[in-house]
Design an enzyme around this catalytic site. Structure first.
Site, PDB file in Angstrom:
ATOM      1  CE  LYS A  42      -3.538  -0.563   2.608  1.00  0.00           C
ATOM      2  NZ  LYS A  42      -4.415  -0.856   4.058  1.00  0.00           N
ATOM      3  NE  ARG A 112      -5.347   3.710   3.887  1.00  0.00           N
ATOM      4  CZ  ARG A 112      -5.284   3.306   2.148  1.00  0.00           C
ATOM      5  NH1 ARG A 112      -4.509   4.521   1.824  1.00  0.00           N
ATOM      6  NH2 ARG A 112      -5.522   2.906   1.628  1.00  0.00           N
ATOM      7  N   GLY A 121      -8.276  -7.708   4.450  1.00  0.00           N
ATOM      8  CA  GLY A 121      -8.846  -7.091   5.635  1.00  0.00           C
ATOM      9  C   GLY A 121      -8.246  -7.560   6.414  1.00  0.00           C
ATOM     10  CG  MET A 123      -2.940  -6.673   7.973  1.00  0.00           C
ATOM     11  SD  MET A 123      -2.234  -6.800   9.701  1.00  0.00           S
ATOM     12  CE  MET A 123      -1.376  -5.583   9.932  1.00  0.00           C
ATOM     13  NE  ARG A 379      -6.157  -4.310  -3.021  1.00  0.00           N
ATOM     14  CZ  ARG A 379      -6.529  -4.488  -2.192  1.00  0.00           C
ATOM     15  NH1 ARG A 379      -5.687  -4.529  -1.359  1.00  0.00           N
ATOM     16  NH2 ARG A 379      -8.028  -4.712  -1.792  1.00  0.00           N
ATOM     17  CG  HIS A 497     -13.471 -10.569   3.256  1.00  0.00           C
ATOM     18  ND1 HIS A 497     -13.892 -11.904   4.204  1.00  0.00           N
ATOM     19  CD2 HIS A 497     -12.247 -10.423   3.988  1.00  0.00           C
ATOM     20  CE1 HIS A 497     -12.845 -12.760   4.501  1.00  0.00           C
ATOM     21  NE2 HIS A 497     -11.821 -12.218   4.143  1.00  0.00           N
ATOM     22  CB  SER A 810       8.944 -43.321 -16.453  1.00  0.00           C
ATOM     23  OG  SER A 810       7.369 -43.060 -16.498  1.00  0.00           O
ATOM     24  CB  CYS A 877       4.435 -41.796 -14.612  1.00  0.00           C
ATOM     25  SG  CYS A 877       5.389 -42.840 -13.846  1.00  0.00           S
ATOM     26  CE1 TYR A 897       6.391 -39.218 -20.262  1.00  0.00           C
ATOM     27  CE2 TYR A 897       8.494 -40.138 -21.336  1.00  0.00           C
ATOM     28  CZ  TYR A 897       7.579 -40.149 -20.220  1.00  0.00           C
ATOM     29  OH  TYR A 897       8.262 -41.947 -19.885  1.00  0.00           O
TER      30      TYR A 897
HETATM   31  P1  ADP Z   1      -7.747  -2.079   3.708  1.00  0.00           P
HETATM   32  O1  ADP Z   1      -6.565  -2.787   3.195  1.00  0.00           O
HETATM   33  O2  ADP Z   1      -8.634  -3.757   4.833  1.00  0.00           O
HETATM   34  O3  ADP Z   1      -8.160  -1.904   2.099  1.00  0.00           O
HETATM   35  P2  ADP Z   1      -7.174   0.296   4.206  1.00  0.00           P
HETATM   36  O4  ADP Z   1      -6.221   0.849   4.808  1.00  0.00           O
HETATM   37  O5  ADP Z   1      -7.221   0.732   2.374  1.00  0.00           O
HETATM   38  O6  ADP Z   1      -8.029  -0.928   3.952  1.00  0.00           O
HETATM   39  O7  ADP Z   1      -8.592   1.493   4.427  1.00  0.00           O
HETATM   40  C1  ADP Z   1      -9.820   1.126   4.680  1.00  0.00           C
HETATM   41  C2  ADP Z   1     -10.730   1.918   3.853  1.00  0.00           C
HETATM   42  O8  ADP Z   1     -10.657   3.126   4.510  1.00  0.00           O
HETATM   43  C3  ADP Z   1     -10.374   2.208   2.429  1.00  0.00           C
HETATM   44  O9  ADP Z   1     -11.779   2.251   1.761  1.00  0.00           O
HETATM   45  C4  ADP Z   1      -9.546   3.175   1.996  1.00  0.00           C
HETATM   46  O10 ADP Z   1      -9.940   3.971   0.712  1.00  0.00           O
HETATM   47  C5  ADP Z   1     -10.363   4.030   3.445  1.00  0.00           C
HETATM   48  N1  ADP Z   1      -9.009   4.887   3.878  1.00  0.00           N
HETATM   49  C6  ADP Z   1      -7.586   5.065   4.061  1.00  0.00           C
HETATM   50  N2  ADP Z   1      -7.144   6.245   4.206  1.00  0.00           N
HETATM   51  C7  ADP Z   1      -8.113   7.077   4.097  1.00  0.00           C
HETATM   52  C8  ADP Z   1      -7.843   8.208   4.626  1.00  0.00           C
HETATM   53  N3  ADP Z   1      -6.871   9.112   4.222  1.00  0.00           N
HETATM   54  N4  ADP Z   1      -9.274   9.076   4.068  1.00  0.00           N
HETATM   55  C9  ADP Z   1     -10.631   8.345   3.313  1.00  0.00           C
HETATM   56  N5  ADP Z   1     -10.050   7.529   3.702  1.00  0.00           N
HETATM   57  C10 ADP Z   1      -9.142   6.433   4.118  1.00  0.00           C
HETATM   58 MG    MG Z   2      -7.709  -0.510   0.955  1.00  0.00          MG
HETATM   59 MG    MG Z   3      -9.675  -3.840   6.855  1.00  0.00          MG
END
Ligand code: ADP
Ligand code: MG
Ligand code: MG
Length: 936
Positions: A42, A112, A121, A123, A379, A497, A810, A877, A897
């Site tokens: 990220k 984040r 999901g 973390m 990503r 998810h 084989s 085989c 093969y």
């Molecule tokens: P995940 O890895 O679970 O996607 P994220 O870190 O991307 O977690 O964040 C979870 C949610 O919060 C996402 O929808 C993301 O876009 C939103 N988000 C994270 N940081 C910000 C921010 N600075 N401003 C607005 N929304 C945010």
């Molecule tokens: Mg995210």
């Molecule tokens: Mg999350």
């Protein structure tokens, strides 16, 4: 003190600390996309986007190294990190023109997580950090929107209490009801009391009241007050991210995905942008191409006046991004394209820019604050196998990537999905459809309904096929999702998810099926007014999203009808340098395998032909015979059957090589069941003209303590040469008959379980004698080979001697693995799971070839064999011949093969192509040559 020591000329050293914090924003970034190991996926991509001039809210990334250090120091962070964070925060404040903790113009941030590999999901993120009694009035004044501020505040309290104060602190909720759930209940109650249904219907005053209630619930539940201090919130958040790396859910996901526990996670602190700032704000997620089908359309979902994970959480049905991608459940909603065409255009341009830059499909998050667009994440997007193939081909055709990259883009196992069975469309027409949801993972899934992950695991362990039915899934459900054949959720969209995880695994999955009402406590769901209980059968069509009552028949896949697949496989076959054969005994299987691209049969097990009703009786006569004359009489009755079998297979393979293995299993396997079946036993006794007791005695005499290491393989043919004689006669005369009819044949006779050259030489003499006789009888010449399986370690060790009597090797890697490890494959279930759990073994060695151990024997035997016999044909085989990492190994050690079951043939072809791209063999051993020698 950590860091690199630099010595100056006087020999003094200074510690030059490594950089812990990387800033991004305002069109600049300290880091870049290639720094994933240090900044996490990220963080690296946020830096990359910022550097590309894409609008990204400013922020900074604390490195994964700090996470490692955090654990080494038992949860303490060095002062240097605090200093660097303070400096980076200043920069963020400058770019955003706000100040963290300021009473008049407060900056809020998100904290984040972000590991090297995306862990959906796993973390948790905390948004709106920095809101407190001191900053609330300022933000209200600045935004002029009290509702927005208290909406942000209630979100902060909930996320913070859940992630930081409870989960990261390791608090186990009382009665299983965590703080988040309690807060959610409070919010539900508030909505009910106010007579509204949507979160957005609560006004500023309601939310303010709710925040007070939230705080007292937090205090009551956790025993600590929600911190009213921006700095405390910030560091609490940062530490919680590090802490969550070793949370239960994260560990379990890493185990399933094979992600090393040492990697650690980075932390991203980023200025908040507000999608919940009224009706000119929104938040959304999108894929630059359709992740389910691979179609080159911009695909996504968005929600007005919402924040963070609202879209993914499925609290409201999200709207479609554009007109072309509307579906059943959102066609009544307004698309971003129609609603805010200017923002859509801008987003579309970013979509194109990102694809061009990353040269791959991206999964993005965006937020619109009062009409202004911000990107929050990009990503490489997870995709179904079907989509992976289509995208790779279309990107290569549009010259975004080259063909080799296209081949490397698709994981060989992903092809499995195209080869996946589908629900029989004929049966679907008349079946009772009970609901329809979003098609999140393709293919057909038929199983018994369960409502919890635990039940899914338990039932699956008992061999049952289950479908996990949930309102929505969370990371806690990952193992249950894994156990289920398919997943059905009532809520959530294509980016939920459940959808993400299932898609990554290529598992049948339907989400957002709103008409299904689930009552987990009663273990039942209702659809169309009918109740379905735990254990009831349902059938899912993950490609269309349709759900049916009962157990529908499934049909095999037809990958050849997919034009992108056909193209990709053609490209793969051009670069592939080794042959691919199949393991098959019946003409039908052989034909199926040829349709999948098999270039020969690498293993036809003759004993499979012995079990049919009209033959087993003669097989048994042969086995219980006590003298050669009787045995020969019984065996000769089998000759015609075997000959017919071989004619069928040879015809189906039309001149492609066919390796026939002589009888292999211990004889007890054919007669053991008679001891429980008095009637059959008496019939056999009558047939043989002896007493039932005599037969019983004979069967008991055949009992072995360890049949796997007992009287089997070539040991049978040596003890009873008549068996080898009959089989050789059947093979060669079938070949002769077809040759006379101008049908091409290429038999390869394979002697199993050889451990010494003398064993093979003994069998070889019999085969050669019989072959000469048959050719004389038929007055025709037959080309054939005699070779052996290498499956006993001693054979590998003495391969140079054995090659004197073998025209081909084989590798029977199933037995070779059993005997090298000393594990009986039939008994391994007792300890293998424990071994995998404890990392004693990285993988099941019967599934993926143990390259370090068993692989050495293969490598050595190839070299030794070829030292004796130049260009000795070598293949594999065992089951491993269809597993991607093993196929690649086979390529590297020089096999000609691989051979595998028909349905794995495309996977083997594809893995072999990737192996050729990764480690090309010298030009002299081009594919053309490999093919020619495979046919030799
Ligand atoms: P995940 O890895 O679970 O996607 P994220 O870190 O991307 O977690 O964040 C979870 C949610 O919060 C996402 O929808 C993301 O876009 C939103 N988000 C994270 N940081 C910000 C921010 N600075 N401003 C607005 N929304 C945010
Ligand atoms: Mg995210
Ligand atoms: Mg999350």
């Amino acid at each position: 003190m950590r860091g690199i020591f630099i010595f100056n000329q006087l020999g003094e050293h200074h510690s030059m600390a490594r950089k812990s914090v990387y800033f991004f924003g305002g069109g600049k970034a300290d880091g870049k996309g290639s720094m994933k190991n240090l900044l996490g996926g990220k963080g690296a991509n946020l830096a990359e986007m910022a550097g590309l001039g894409i609008p990204v809210p400013a922020g900074f990334t604390i490195t994964t190294e700090v996470c490692t250090e955090y654990y080494d120091n038992k949860g303490k962070l060095p002062k240097q990190v605090h200093d660097e964070v303070a400096k980076a925060m200043l920069k963020v404040e400058r770019v955003m023109k706000k100040k963290f903790g300021d009473a008049k113009n407060p900056l809020l941030v998100s904290v984040r997580s972000g590991a090297r590999m995306s862990m959906p999901g796993m973390m948790d993120t905390v948004l709106n950090i920095g809101l407190c009694e001191a900053t609330i009035p300022g933000l209200i004044a600045k935004s002029g929107d009290e509702r927005f501020v208290y909406d942000s505040y209630r979100r902060l309290i909930m996320m913070y209490a859940d992630v930081v104060m409870e989960k990261a602190a390791g608090i186990e909720p009382v009665d299983g009801e965590g703080v988040r759930l309690r807060l959610e209940h409070a919010m539900e109650a508030m909505k009910k009391a106010k007579g509204v249904t949507e979160d957005t219907d609560l006004d500023g005053a309601d939310l303010k009241e709710l925040c007070d209630e939230f705080k007292s619930i937090v205090k009551k539940t956790i025993g600590k007050a929600f911190p009213d201090n921006p700095e405390e919130q910030l560091w609490g958040g940062i530490k919680a991210v590090f802490q969550s790396w070793n949370g239960k859910r994260a560990i379990s996901y890493r185990r399933i995905e094979g992600i090393p526990h040492e990697w650690g996670t980075a932390v991203n602190v980023q200025a908040m942008v507000y999608g919940n700032l009224g009706d000119s704000s929104a938040t959304g997620v999108a894929f630059t191409r359709d992740p389910a089908t691979g179609a080159n359309v911009f695909y996504g979902e968005w929600l007005v006046n919402a924040q963070g994970e609202d879209v993914v959480a499925g609290i409201r049905t999200p709207s479609p991004l554009n007109e072309t991608t509307k579906n059943e459940s959102n066609k009544h909603l307004k698309s971003l394209e129609k609603e805010w065409p200017k923002v859509y255009k801008q987003l579309y341009a970013i979509r194109n820019k990102l694809e061009k830059h990353y040269r791959d499909m991206q999964d993005i998050e965006f937020t619109i604050e009062d009409g202004v667009l911000y990107m929050l994440q990009t990503r490489t997007g997870k995709r179904t196998g079907v989509a992976a193939v289509r995208m790779a081909v279309e990107m290569a055709e549009s010259k975004l990537i080259n063909k080799e990259t296209a081949i490397m883009r698709v994981r060989p196992e992903q092809l499995d999905e195209l080869l996946h069975p589908m629900i029989d469309p004929g049966a679907e027409k008349t079946a009772n459809q009970i609901a329809k949801g979003l098609p999140a993972g393709p293919g057909g899934g038929v199983g018994q309904v369960v409502f919890t992950s635990e039940t899914a695991n338990e039932w699956a362990a008992k061999g049952k096929k289950v479908i996990l039915v949930r309102n929505e899934t969370s990371p806690e459900d990952v193992e249950g999702m894994r156990s289920a054949v398919a997943i059905l959720t009532a809520m959530g969209g294509m980016t939920s998810h459940a959808a993400l995880v299932a898609r990554g695994w290529g598992k049948c999955c339907i989400v957002g099926c709103g008409s299904v009402r689930i009552d987990v406590r009663a273990r039942q769901f209702t659809a169309e007014g009918k109740v379905y209980k735990e254990g009831d059968w349902i059938s899912l069509n993950g490609t269309t999203g349709r759900i049916y009552e009962g157990q529908l028949p499934v049909l095999p896949a037809q990958p050849e009808k997919n034009k992108w697949y056909s193209k990709l496989m053609k490209w793969a076959d051009v670069v592939r340098q080794i042959g691919v054969r199949t393991n098959a005994e019946s003409p039908e299987d052989a034909a199926q395998a040829v349709a999948f691209g098999a270039e020969g049969i690498g293993l036809a097990r003759t004993e499979h032909m012995f079990f049919e009703a009209d033959r087993i009786i003669h097989v048994r006569e042969m086995i219980v015979a006590t003298n050669e004359a009787d045995r020969r009489k019984a065996i000769m009755k089998l000759l015609d059957f075997q000959k017919k079998d071989f004619i069928g297979i040879f015809k189906a393979m039309a001149g492609k090589p066919v390796t026939v293995r002589l009888l292999d299993p211990p004889l007890h396997e054919f007669v053991g069941s008679l001891l429980e079946d008095r009637k059959e036993l008496e019939a056999l006794a009558k047939n043989c003209g002896v007493t039932p007791e005599a037969i019983e005695d004979r069967i008991k005499a055949l009992h072995e303590f360890n049949p796997m290491l007992g009287h089997r393989g070539c040991r049978l043919g040596i003890a009873y040469p008549e068996i080898t004689e009959m089989q050789a006669r059947a093979i060669i005369s079938a070949a002769a008959e077809l040759t006379k009819k101008k049908v091409k044949v290429m038999p390869e006779i394979m002697v199993p379980l050889v451990g010494t050259k003398a064993e093979l030489a003994h069998q070889r003499a019999i085969i050669e004698r019989v072959a000469a006789e048959v050719q004389k009888e038929y007055k025709t010449k037959i080309k054939y080979l005699i070779g052996t399986m290498i499956e006993v370690p001693r054979a590998a060790l003495t391969a140079n001697e054995i090659a004197e009597a073998a025209e081909f090797f084989s590798f029977g890697t199933n037995d070779l693995t059993q005997m090298t490890f000393g594990y009986s494959r039939d008994d391994v279930g007792a300890f293998l799971p424990i071994y995998l759990e404890n990392n004693i073994l990285p993988r099941d060695p019967f599934e993926a070839l143990d390259q370090d151990g068993v692989g050495q024997l293969v490598d050595m035997a190839v070299r030794k064999g070829r030292a004796t016999r130049n260009g000795l044909k070598c293949g594999i085989c065992g089951e491993h011949g269809g597993e991607a990492s093993s196929v690649k190994f086979c390529h590297r050690v020089g096999l000609d093969y691989v051979s595998c079951s028909p349905f794995r043939v495309p996977i083997a072809r594809f893995a072999a192509a990737q192996a050729a791209i990764e480690n090309p063999r010298k030009a002299a051993k081009s594919k053309a040559k490999a093919k020619r020698s495979a046919k030799k």
